[in-house]
Motif scaffolding. Structure first.
Motif, PDB file in Angstrom:
ATOM      1  N   ARG A  63      24.988  34.296  53.664  1.00 40.03           N
ATOM      2  CA  ARG A  63      24.865  33.765  52.100  1.00 40.03           C
ATOM      3  C   ARG A  63      23.474  33.272  52.017  1.00 40.03           C
ATOM      4  N   THR A  64      22.997  32.262  53.122  1.00 39.03           N
ATOM      5  CA  THR A  64      21.827  31.538  52.952  1.00 39.03           C
ATOM      6  C   THR A  64      20.615  32.592  52.836  1.00 39.03           C
ATOM      7  N   ASN A  65      20.459  33.573  53.649  1.00 38.89           N
ATOM      8  CA  ASN A  65      19.482  34.672  53.749  1.00 38.89           C
ATOM      9  C   ASN A  65      19.584  35.380  52.218  1.00 38.89           C
ATOM     10  N   GLU A  66      20.851  35.648  51.823  1.00 32.58           N
ATOM     11  CA  GLU A  66      20.901  36.301  50.475  1.00 32.58           C
ATOM     12  C   GLU A  66      20.293  35.546  49.410  1.00 32.58           C
ATOM     13  N   PHE A  67      20.757  34.087  49.441  1.00 24.79           N
ATOM     14  CA  PHE A  67      20.051  33.092  48.212  1.00 24.79           C
ATOM     15  C   PHE A  67      18.420  33.435  48.260  1.00 24.79           C
ATOM     16  N   VAL A  68      18.116  32.956  49.534  1.00 23.73           N
ATOM     17  CA  VAL A  68      16.431  32.969  49.646  1.00 23.73           C
ATOM     18  C   VAL A  68      15.935  34.235  49.490  1.00 23.73           C
ATOM     19  N   GLY A  69      16.542  35.334  49.994  1.00 22.67           N
ATOM     20  CA  GLY A  69      15.731  36.598  49.579  1.00 22.67           C
ATOM     21  C   GLY A  69      15.834  37.102  48.279  1.00 22.67           C
ATOM     22  N   GLN A  70      16.040  36.330  47.239  1.00 26.60           N
ATOM     23  CA  GLN A  70      16.083  37.031  46.018  1.00 26.60           C
ATOM     24  C   GLN A  70      15.117  36.025  45.047  1.00 26.60           C
ATOM     25  N   VAL A  71      14.347  35.295  45.828  1.00 23.56           N
ATOM     26  CA  VAL A  71      13.257  34.484  45.141  1.00 23.56           C
ATOM     27  C   VAL A  71      12.159  35.357  44.532  1.00 23.56           C
ATOM     28  N   ASP A  72      11.582  35.056  43.765  1.00 25.92           N
ATOM     29  CA  ASP A  72      10.479  35.512  42.925  1.00 25.92           C
ATOM     30  C   ASP A  72       9.029  35.815  43.969  1.00 25.92           C
ATOM     31  N   ARG A  73       8.839  36.983  44.257  1.00 24.26           N
ATOM     32  CA  ARG A  73       7.960  37.124  45.442  1.00 24.26           C
ATOM     33  C   ARG A  73       6.397  36.992  45.056  1.00 24.26           C
ATOM     34  N   THR A  74       6.249  36.856  43.843  1.00 25.84           N
ATOM     35  CA  THR A  74       4.848  36.625  43.127  1.00 25.84           C
ATOM     36  C   THR A  74       4.340  34.935  43.613  1.00 25.84           C
ATOM     37  N   ARG A  75       5.402  34.135  43.764  1.00 25.34           N
ATOM     38  CA  ARG A  75       5.327  32.788  44.081  1.00 25.34           C
ATOM     39  C   ARG A  75       5.788  32.174  45.436  1.00 25.34           C
ATOM     40  N   PHE A  76       6.708  32.895  45.842  1.00 16.96           N
ATOM     41  CA  PHE A  76       7.564  32.592  46.800  1.00 16.96           C
ATOM     42  C   PHE A  76       7.608  33.143  47.942  1.00 16.96           C
ATOM     43  N   ILE A  77       7.414  32.846  49.179  1.00 17.62           N
ATOM     44  CA  ILE A  77       7.575  33.746  50.407  1.00 17.62           C
ATOM     45  C   ILE A  77       8.852  33.241  51.254  1.00 17.62           C
ATOM     46  N   PRO A  78       9.929  33.999  51.241  1.00 18.03           N
ATOM     47  CA  PRO A  78      11.008  33.726  51.950  1.00 18.03           C
ATOM     48  C   PRO A  78      11.266  33.714  53.354  1.00 18.03           C
ATOM     49  N   PHE A  79      11.511  32.431  53.765  1.00 17.93           N
ATOM     50  CA  PHE A  79      11.785  32.252  55.283  1.00 17.93           C
ATOM     51  C   PHE A  79      13.362  31.889  55.334  1.00 17.93           C
ATOM     52  N   GLY A  80      14.074  32.723  56.051  1.00 22.03           N
ATOM     53  CA  GLY A  80      15.494  32.774  56.163  1.00 22.03           C
ATOM     54  C   GLY A  80      15.744  31.800  57.391  1.00 22.03           C
ATOM     55  N   THR A  81      16.906  32.124  57.927  1.00 23.15           N
ATOM     56  CA  THR A  81      17.775  31.554  58.758  1.00 23.15           C
ATOM     57  C   THR A  81      18.312  32.305  59.672  1.00 23.15           C
ATOM     58  N   VAL A  82      18.547  31.857  60.936  1.00 26.59           N
ATOM     59  CA  VAL A  82      19.352  32.486  62.195  1.00 26.59           C
ATOM     60  C   VAL A  82      20.253  31.344  62.811  1.00 26.59           C
ATOM     61  N   HIS A  83      21.119  32.017  63.559  1.00 29.22           N
ATOM     62  CA  HIS A  83      21.957  30.901  64.123  1.00 29.22           C
ATOM     63  C   HIS A  83      22.469  31.625  65.683  1.00 29.22           C
ATOM     64  N   PRO A  84      22.850  30.621  66.737  1.00 33.00           N
ATOM     65  CA  PRO A  84      22.920  31.375  68.006  1.00 33.00           C
ATOM     66  C   PRO A  84      24.461  31.632  68.138  1.00 33.00           C
ATOM     67  N   ASP A  85      25.253  31.093  66.970  1.00 38.97           N
ATOM     68  CA  ASP A  85      26.681  31.569  66.892  1.00 38.97           C
ATOM     69  C   ASP A  85      26.880  32.993  66.502  1.00 38.97           C
ATOM     70  N   LEU A  86      25.582  33.690  65.999  1.00 39.95           N
ATOM     71  CA  LEU A  86      25.790  35.169  65.843  1.00 39.95           C
ATOM     72  C   LEU A  86      24.967  36.002  66.907  1.00 39.95           C
ATOM     73  N   SER A  87      25.397  37.169  67.091  1.00 37.84           N
ATOM     74  CA  SER A  87      24.556  37.930  68.142  1.00 37.84           C
ATOM     75  C   SER A  87      22.989  38.052  67.434  1.00 37.84           C
ATOM     76  N   ILE A  88      22.288  38.600  68.426  1.00 34.72           N
ATOM     77  CA  ILE A  88      20.802  38.866  67.942  1.00 34.72           C
ATOM     78  C   ILE A  88      20.931  39.969  66.850  1.00 34.72           C
ATOM     79  N   ASP A  89      21.612  40.884  67.135  1.00 33.58           N
ATOM     80  CA  ASP A  89      21.696  42.370  66.097  1.00 33.58           C
ATOM     81  C   ASP A  89      22.081  41.597  64.738  1.00 33.58           C
ATOM     82  N   GLU A  90      23.220  40.755  64.654  1.00 32.40           N
ATOM     83  CA  GLU A  90      23.559  39.994  63.604  1.00 32.40           C
ATOM     84  C   GLU A  90      22.474  39.251  62.790  1.00 32.40           C
TER      85      GLU A  90
END
Length: 267
Positions: A63-90
């Motif tokens: 849900r964090t990546n879903e939020f930041v992935g919806q930013v206006d790409r004309t002004r914002f460059i979305p950098f999201g998140t990863v976490h070691p609780d998830l697999s690499i593929d996830e």
């Protein structure tokens, strides 16, 4: 063009709560919302900003990546998140499926450490998929948190993942500038200039020396919005006495090149 490499954002409904829990002595200057960031950018003459979103637990990565992935790409460059609780593929799917450009890694707020093999495995996968990373490096928390982001461990990790496009925030060592000069300056990384509450608290000559020893073409401006005022931090960069070419590079051209953004020729 000016690009801010370090702007934290949250959904409107939780930004106030998150900022209320910030450490004492790091009071926010702005509100942490996307609309607030846009207003700040307009007032400071900033053309684009990397919007950073961090999940403190694996269950909130999507849900964090879903939020930041919806930013206006004309002004914002979305950098999201990863976490070691998830697999690499996830982790990769949560980035890819939400159109995330890069990743913010934050050892103070996430259970990630540069010396942890799980972190190194994730960063190796990001390098293999050509996904850039900006990471908090240095102190700012308790002893355990500070150890997770140690400049020496970053240096050792980068040696093992040479293809990773990494931006080390806070000159590569927040509150531990001696360690940053030993382990981060000169490494195969980009350094970022933020230093809350303001980079103006640092000795000018020392910062100029760090920038030039590291290579001014591998230093990028960042404010750490909303914890600092970007206009003040830009003025601080301009007060360093860099050459016009160095200044243009730090304020935007170096980051545009690193992120492979189209950048208009200087006039």
């Amino acid at each position: 063009m000016i690009i801010d490499a370090h702007c934290h954002v949250w959904p409107d409904e939780i930004a106030r709560k998150v900022l209320a829990d910030r450490p004492v002595g790091l009071d926010p200057v702005h509100d942490g919302t996307l609309d607030g960031l846009r207003r700040t950018m307009d007032n400071a003459g900033i053309d684009m900003a990397m919007t950073l979103a961090v999940a403190n637990a694996g269950r909130t990565v999507w849900r964090t990546n879903e939020f930041v992935g919806q930013v206006d790409r004309t002004r914002f460059i979305p950098f999201g998140t990863v976490h070691p609780d998830l697999s690499i593929d996830e982790n990769l799917a949560a980035l890819r499926n939400n159109g995330i450009v890069g990743v913010k890694l934050h050892p103070l707020f996430q259970t990630v450490a540069f010396a942890d093999v799980r972190t190194q495995e994730i960063l190796t996968a990001l390098a293999e998929n050509d996904i850039p990373v900006i990471a908090h490096v240095g102190s700012g928390g308790n002893e355990d948190q500070n150890r997770r982001g140690a400049p020496k461990d970053l240096h050792d990790m980068i040696g093992a993942i040479p293809d990773l496009r990494l931006i080390a925030a806070h000159y590569g060592g927040y509150q531990v500038l001696d360690e940053a000069e030993k382990w981060s300056v000169g490494a195969s990384i980009h350094l970022e200039t933020s230093w809350p509450p303001s980079m103006g608290t640092l000795p000018r000559d020392r910062i100029v020396d760090i920038i030039r020893r590291h290579g001014a073409d591998r230093v990028v401006y960042g404010s750490d919005w909303p914890m600092t005022d970007p206009a003040t931090e830009i003025a601080g960069i301009k007060a360093l006495g860099l050459t016009p070419q160095e200044e243009r590079g730090v304020l935007g051209e170096n980051l545009a090149r690193l992120l492979r953004l189209e950048f208009p020729a200087a006039t």
